[in-house]
Design an enzyme around this catalytic site. Structure first.
Site, short mmCIF file in Angstrom:
data_model
loop_
_atom_site.label_atom_id
_atom_site.label_comp_id
_atom_site.label_asym_id
_atom_site.label_seq_id
_atom_site.Cartn_x
_atom_site.Cartn_y
_atom_site.Cartn_z
N THR A 272 -28.14 4.92 -52.33
CA THR A 272 -26.82 4.30 -52.50
C THR A 272 -26.47 4.03 -54.04
O THR A 272 -27.51 3.74 -54.66
CB THR A 272 -26.64 3.21 -51.63
OG1 THR A 272 -27.41 1.96 -52.11
CG2 THR A 272 -26.99 3.51 -50.04
N ASP A 273 -25.32 4.14 -54.35
CA ASP A 273 -24.75 3.64 -55.48
C ASP A 273 -24.86 2.10 -55.42
O ASP A 273 -25.02 1.57 -54.07
CB ASP A 273 -23.46 4.08 -56.00
CG ASP A 273 -23.13 3.75 -57.54
OD1 ASP A 273 -23.97 2.87 -58.09
OD2 ASP A 273 -22.29 4.57 -57.93
N TRP A 274 -25.07 1.21 -56.16
CA TRP A 274 -25.17 -0.33 -56.03
C TRP A 274 -23.97 -0.99 -55.32
O TRP A 274 -22.93 -0.90 -55.77
CB TRP A 274 -25.27 -0.72 -57.74
CG TRP A 274 -26.70 -0.69 -58.11
CD1 TRP A 274 -27.52 -1.88 -58.63
CD2 TRP A 274 -27.70 0.28 -58.09
NE1 TRP A 274 -28.68 -1.47 -58.83
CE2 TRP A 274 -28.82 -0.28 -58.50
CE3 TRP A 274 -27.59 1.73 -57.77
CZ2 TRP A 274 -30.31 0.71 -58.77
CZ3 TRP A 274 -28.87 2.50 -57.90
CH2 TRP A 274 -29.85 1.94 -58.34
N SER A 275 -24.53 -1.45 -54.20
CA SER A 275 -23.42 -1.81 -53.30
C SER A 275 -22.85 -0.74 -52.54
O SER A 275 -21.54 -0.79 -52.26
CB SER A 275 -22.53 -2.93 -53.76
OG SER A 275 -23.52 -3.74 -54.13
N GLY A 276 -23.08 0.54 -52.77
CA GLY A 276 -22.21 1.55 -51.88
C GLY A 276 -22.60 1.56 -50.50
O GLY A 276 -22.09 2.59 -49.84
#
Ligand SMILES: *[C@@H]1O[C@H](CO)[C@@H](O)[C@H](O)[C@H]1NC(C)=O
Ligand SMILES: *[C@@H]1O[C@H](CO)[C@@H](O)[C@H](O)[C@H]1NC(C)=O
Ligand SMILES: *[C@@H]1O[C@H](CO)[C@@H](O)[C@H](O)[C@H]1NC(C)=O
Ligand SMILES: *[C@@H]1O[C@H](CO)[C@@H](O)[C@H](O)[C@H]1NC(C)=O
Ligand SMILES: *[C@@H]1O[C@H](CO)[C@@H](O)[C@H](O)[C@H]1NC(C)=O
Ligand SMILES: *[C@@H]1O[C@H](CO)[C@@H](O)[C@H](O)[C@H]1NC(C)=O
Ligand SMILES: *[C@@H]1O[C@H](CO)[C@@H](O)[C@H](O)[C@H]1NC(C)=O
Ligand SMILES: *[C@@H]1O[C@H](CO)[C@@H](O)[C@H](O)[C@H]1NC(C)=O
Ligand SMILES: *[C@@H]1O[C@H](CO)[C@@H](O)[C@H](O)[C@H]1NC(C)=O
Ligand SMILES: *[C@@H]1O[C@H](CO)[C@@H](O)[C@H](O)[C@H]1NC(C)=O
Ligand SMILES: *[C@@H]1O[C@H](CO)[C@@H](O)[C@H](O)[C@H]1NC(C)=O
Ligand SMILES: *[C@@H]1O[C@H](CO)[C@@H](O)[C@H](O)[C@H]1NC(C)=O
Length: 856
Positions: A272-276
């Protein structure tokens, strides 16, 4: 009913006329396809020894700023397996020192040079390797560059899928040859910063923007370069922040399970992207394999995975084969690039450059030496300088004004963009300002500069060497009088100007990541006007993240030359001197279109919400027609077209030969997968209780449970909602699944890469100096909905004066196919196809019908 929780959403979406992403389950499991076989076998062997908690550790980050890298997984101490280290960025090692600041992706695109892409990828990854990084977070094909204002376009390559795709592949091969896992990002449709994570500035919206993309546009445009990345063997792919057709990228079973792991047969892992991440069970079943940085919100101490993933396997919601597959995919990438042979200890910390500090930065614990300040630069400065010069596009050059001879008696330099940042090279965190010369954009896609050779410094050094005189005015507030007093005396006036953009978490001068306009910064136009008004040999150098509007001044009779130097990295000044003084003959071509006015592109950033407090809806109604395809379709004349660029020499093209190559019929892939393998044995909850011997670190994410009462251990008030609410139909099914007919091998159906034609052309240097030309091959696929032409091949030929050579390339079945939304596969239509060759998208002197010999 396919499943009870998506259907109501879908019905609502359809009722409101909103784009809808269909469910696609189960998540395909890795099979060790093609060159993944050996790595997969080793991964299976490794994962087979792991406990459930250890597998969960591989998949889940330990929390924001809880380790030394921007992202860190848990470790497996029992087997001496350390945390995996994920680190930005696509242009160098971020947040450290004694590293190289490489040119940005957009500059690599301007070189049209696969060798340079490879060398840069390898050099960057060598530096990551030397710092102890396992996964370098790059390269970028999303954004692709749908809108010229897009804040992060410069991190990627070009708004053309073929140019971007080939450079993605070259970069990935370079990176992974250096023993570091590449991460192709951001998947997919991530074309603007505004609302990428929902509410922004004064606007409150319930969800992130939905980028609404139809099936044909997805395949022929946005997915294309990711297919090249997968075919090149990329180890990981990062799902993006935005929604696609109203389903979050990291929860989107269609884009992850169906397209990426099914059709493209991707064998690595999705991070995931950061906090995605937006759900636990949901994202696991939708095909996400690693959750970064691991916590629900930065430093919340809670996680969608970690403890919750262990629980979800124990309560049977996430099948055991799925957690096994996540772990196998991660370890396959690890072995594929040889991490087991090349890994060195992590010797830097992302959160401070101090030598001593806290290993657990957020918690403020674990004081030790955290920065060893290892110098990983090697001789990469040479490569940076070379790429900087090779990516400088000569846009205008009147009567051989360039190159300079070195005999100029008085050289004057103007513009803030020629000078230093008064606050130091790294004076603004993550380059979040535009002070002094611009050599990279802002955000997470950056690296610290070890130094930055400014144009002012390098040009002055050259002038002094030649015995000339020199003056520079590099503050943007200089008055006309001050400027013109110098300009009127100079033999040559070099004006530097820029335009910046970056990632949405930083706003610079009201540019919320995305640019708010397409004009110059730092008073650029006024400086150019003032200089050109007084100096009849004015040359403009642009350091911009993408196109700017130049139509108002570029034709000024006193402007004798214009160059675009993009974002060249630490050797900026030296690279431009190489070009200005002719040590390097420019051979770069602009990797985007320069419109005359902003509306020429036909699309723009969505700056204000258009769906009340619901997710903003960005419909990609232009379809495949972005950048030059749009200008071509609507007959809009740009200032400079895609692929354009001058040289100090001239070139001619002749003798186009297009030879069909017999190809067998296209065979849709058939068959079924094996059943999902289950590796190891899940015990009962008692086995995964938090061990007494572990001292808890604040906000750290662990795989263990506080209690054998699963609901209590989860701490989730919604725990145990009816299974039907969480588990889409088919998501737990580990039985053999049909192979996607458009798939069958990493990157897609292998028959797509069959050669269907050979193309050759004679390129001749008709000028007086040695130089480089970039032959470009475009194809018209024919039919009422086709683009007038699409780029399908390119090369770089280096020729001495009067010299000629034959440039040859091939067309594959993929190059001549369209995506057929009915058969859900690629087809070669019956429409007449045409091949064009020349040196820009609008200078294509040679053309020929493309006859094919494909068996039915
Ligand atoms: C999970 O990773 C953490 C952090 O590295 C480590 O302390 C813990 O022992 C690991 N758990 C298991 C089950 O290996
Ligand atoms: C946001 O609202 C505040 C207060 O009304 C205002 O001062 C500010 O200019 C607004 N910002 C933007 C970007 O519109
Ligand atoms: C489990 O996930 C839920 C959100 O789905 C979250 O609220 C809860 O805090 C998580 N539990 C743990 C132990 O992290
Ligand atoms: C299983 O565990 C997950 C993670 O805690 C939770 O979200 C889900 O509601 C649970 N499902 C059932 C059916 O208990
Ligand atoms: C540097 O940029 C920042 C942010 O844009 C600005 O506030 C500051 O004034 C600039 N500093 C100098 C010395 O120009
Ligand atoms: C465009 O934006 C830049 C950067 O914010 C600013 O310096 C410039 O003045 C703007 N141009 C116009 C015409 O407003
Ligand atoms: C500066 O000079 C240019 C060109 O002569 C002119 O267009 C512009 O209006 C002048 N600006 C000022 C502030 O006088
Ligand atoms: C060009 O420069 C000369 C000075 O060399 C100046 O006299 C003339 O006005 C300038 N031309 C224009 C169109 O500004
Ligand atoms: C600029 O003006 C000078 C003086 O009139 C002249 O000698 C020179 O040729 C001019 N240069 C250009 C590039 O027109
Ligand atoms: C888990 O298994 C162990 C050993 O088989 C058993 O002693 C224990 O009672 C079980 N615990 C639970 C919560 O079922
Ligand atoms: C588990 O225990 C720790 C330590 O007491 C506590 O901080 C945490 O909130 C607990 N988690 C849950 C979900 O109850
Ligand atoms: C091309 O034409 C042939 C013969 O008319 C037809 O059978 C075939 O379906 C056509 N193919 C496509 C892709 O339209």
């Amino acid at each position: 009913m396919r499943n009870s929780w998506l259907i109501p959403l879908a019905a609502a979406a359809v009722a409101e006329g909103k784009a809808y992403s269909p469910p696609a389950y189960p998540a395909p499991w890795a099979r060790g396809a093609a060159e993944w076989a050996e790595a997969h076998e080793r991964a299976v062997e490794f994962v087979s020894q792991l406990t459930l908690a250890e597998k969960v550790n591989l998949t889940t980050g330990i929390g924001w700023e809880s380790g030394q890298c921007v992202g860190n997984t848990g470790s497996i101490p029992r087997l001496g397996f350390r945390s995996l280290c994920m680190q930005d960025s696509p242009l160098g090692v971020r947040d450290t020192d004694y590293n190289t600041a490489f040119p940005a992706g957009v500059n690599v695109a301007a070189t049209w040079d696969l060798d340079l892409a490879y060398l840069r990828g390898r050099a960057m990854a060598e530096e990551h390797r030397g710092k102890g990084v396992d996964v370098q977070l790059g390269p970028v094909a999303g954004p692709l560059g749908r809108v010229p204002e897009g804040g992060r376009n410069w991190e990627g390559f070009a708004p053309d899928p073929v140019l971007t795709g080939q450079l993605m592949a070259g970069t990935i091969q370079g990176m992974q040859d250096a023993g570091v896992i590449a991460c192709a990002k951001h998947y997919i449709g991530y074309e603007q910063e505004h609302f990428r994570q929902g509410s922004q500035g004064n606007f409150t919206v319930a969800d992130a923007i939905s980028e609404n993309i139809d099936d044909k546009t997805m395949h022929e445009l946005y997915l294309w370069p990711f297919a090249d990345a997968v075919r090149a063997g990329v180890g990981s792919i990062m799902c993006s922040y935005n929604q696609i057709n109203n389903s979050y990228a990291c929860s989107n079973s269609y884009t992850l399970n169906h397209l990426l792991k099914g059709e493209l047969d991707f064998q690595g892992f999705v991070m995931t992207d950061w906090s995605g991440q937006h759900s636990g069970v949901g994202d696991a079943l939708a095909g996400t394999d690693m959750d970064m940085p691991g916590d629900v919100a930065f430093d919340s101490g809670t996680a969608f995975w970690g403890t919750n993933l262990t629980i979800a396997v124990l309560n049977g919601t996430v099948p055991e084969w799925r957690i096994d597959d996540m772990a196998v995919r991660i370890m396959s990438a690890y072995y594929k690039v040889g991490r087991d042979r090349t890994q060195v200890p992590i010797n830097f910390a992302s959160w401070t450059l101090d030598t001593y500090g806290n290993e657990y930065f957020y918690a403020g614990e674990g004081y030790k030496q955290i920065n060893e300040h290892v110098d990983v630069r090697g001789d990469h400065a040479q490569l940076v300088r070379e790429i900087g010069a090779a990516s400088t596009v000569l846009l205008k050059n009147v009567d051989g004004a360039l190159p300079l001879t070195g005999q100029e008696k008085f050289v004057a330099v103007f513009g803030e963009d020629a000078g230093s940042n008064p606050d130091g090279v790294n004076g603004c965190s993550d380059r979040g300002c535009d002070n002094g010369t611009l050599a990279m954009g802002w955000g997470s896609g950056t690296a610290n500069f070890p130094y930055l050779v400014t144009p002012e410094q390098a040009i002055q050094a050259e002038v002094l060497k030649n015995g000339g005189t020199f003056s520079a005015i590099t503050h943007s507030g200089a008055s006309n009088t001050t400027i013109q007093a110098v300009a009127s005396q100079a033999s040559v006036c070099l004006v530097f100007a820029n335009a910046d953009s970056g990632e949405g978490y930083i706003t610079v001068d009201d540019n919320v990541g995305d640019r708010k306009n397409l004009t110059l910064w730092q008073n650029g136009e006024a400086t150019i006007a003032a200089v050109a008004g007084a100096c009849n040999n004015t040359m403009v150098v642009l350091h911009t993240v993408g196109p700017v509007l130049v139509e108002d001044w570029v034709h000024h009779p006193n402007i004798t030359a214009v160059l675009w130097a993009g974002l060249p990295g630490e050797q900026s000044g030296n690279s431009i001197v190489d070009v200005l003084y002719g040590a390097v003959n420019p051979g770069a071509k602009t990797p985007f279109t320069w419109g005359k006015k902003r509306s020429d592109w036909g699309v723009d950033v969505l700056y204000t919400p258009n769906n009340g407090e619901g997710a903003p809806q960005q419909d990609f109604t232009e379809g495949i027609f972005i950048d030059y395809r749009w200008f071509d379709k609507y007959n809009i004349t740009p200032t400079f077209e895609f692929g354009y660029g001058l040289s100090y020499s001239t070139f001619s093209f002749s003798n186009l030969k297009v030879t069909p190559v017999a190809a067998s019929p296209y065979k849709p892939a058939t068959g079924k997968s094996k059943p999902a393998p289950v590796l190891g044995k899940v015990l009962n909850a008692t086995a995964y209780l938090f061990p007494d011997y572990i001292k808890r670190i604040e906000a750290f994410i662990y795989p263990w449970l506080n209690t054998t009462d699963l609901k209590a251990a989860s701490g989730d008030p919604h725990y145990g909602w009816p299974t039907s609410k969480y588990v889409p139909e088919g998501a737990q099914d580990g039985s053999p699944q049909p192979v996607n007919p458009a798939g069958g091998a990493p990157g897609g159906n292998p028959a797509l890469w069959d050669t269907v034609a050979e193309v050759s052309v004679t390129v001749k240097n008709t000028g007086k100096v040695a130089g480089v030309e970039v032959p470009q091959l475009y194809v018209s696929l024919g039919g009422p909905n086709a683009a007038p032409k699409v780029l399908r091949g390119f090369g770089r030929v280096s020729l001495g004066p009067g010299e000629e050579t034959q440039w040859t390339t091939t067309l594959t079945r993929r190059d001549v196919s369209n995506w057929d939304t009915v058969s859900q596969n690629w087809v070669v239509t019956n429409y007449t196809k045409t091949v064009y060759v020349g040196n820009s998208s609008r200078n294509l002197p040679l053309k020929q019908n493309l006859l094919l010999n494909i068996k039915k």
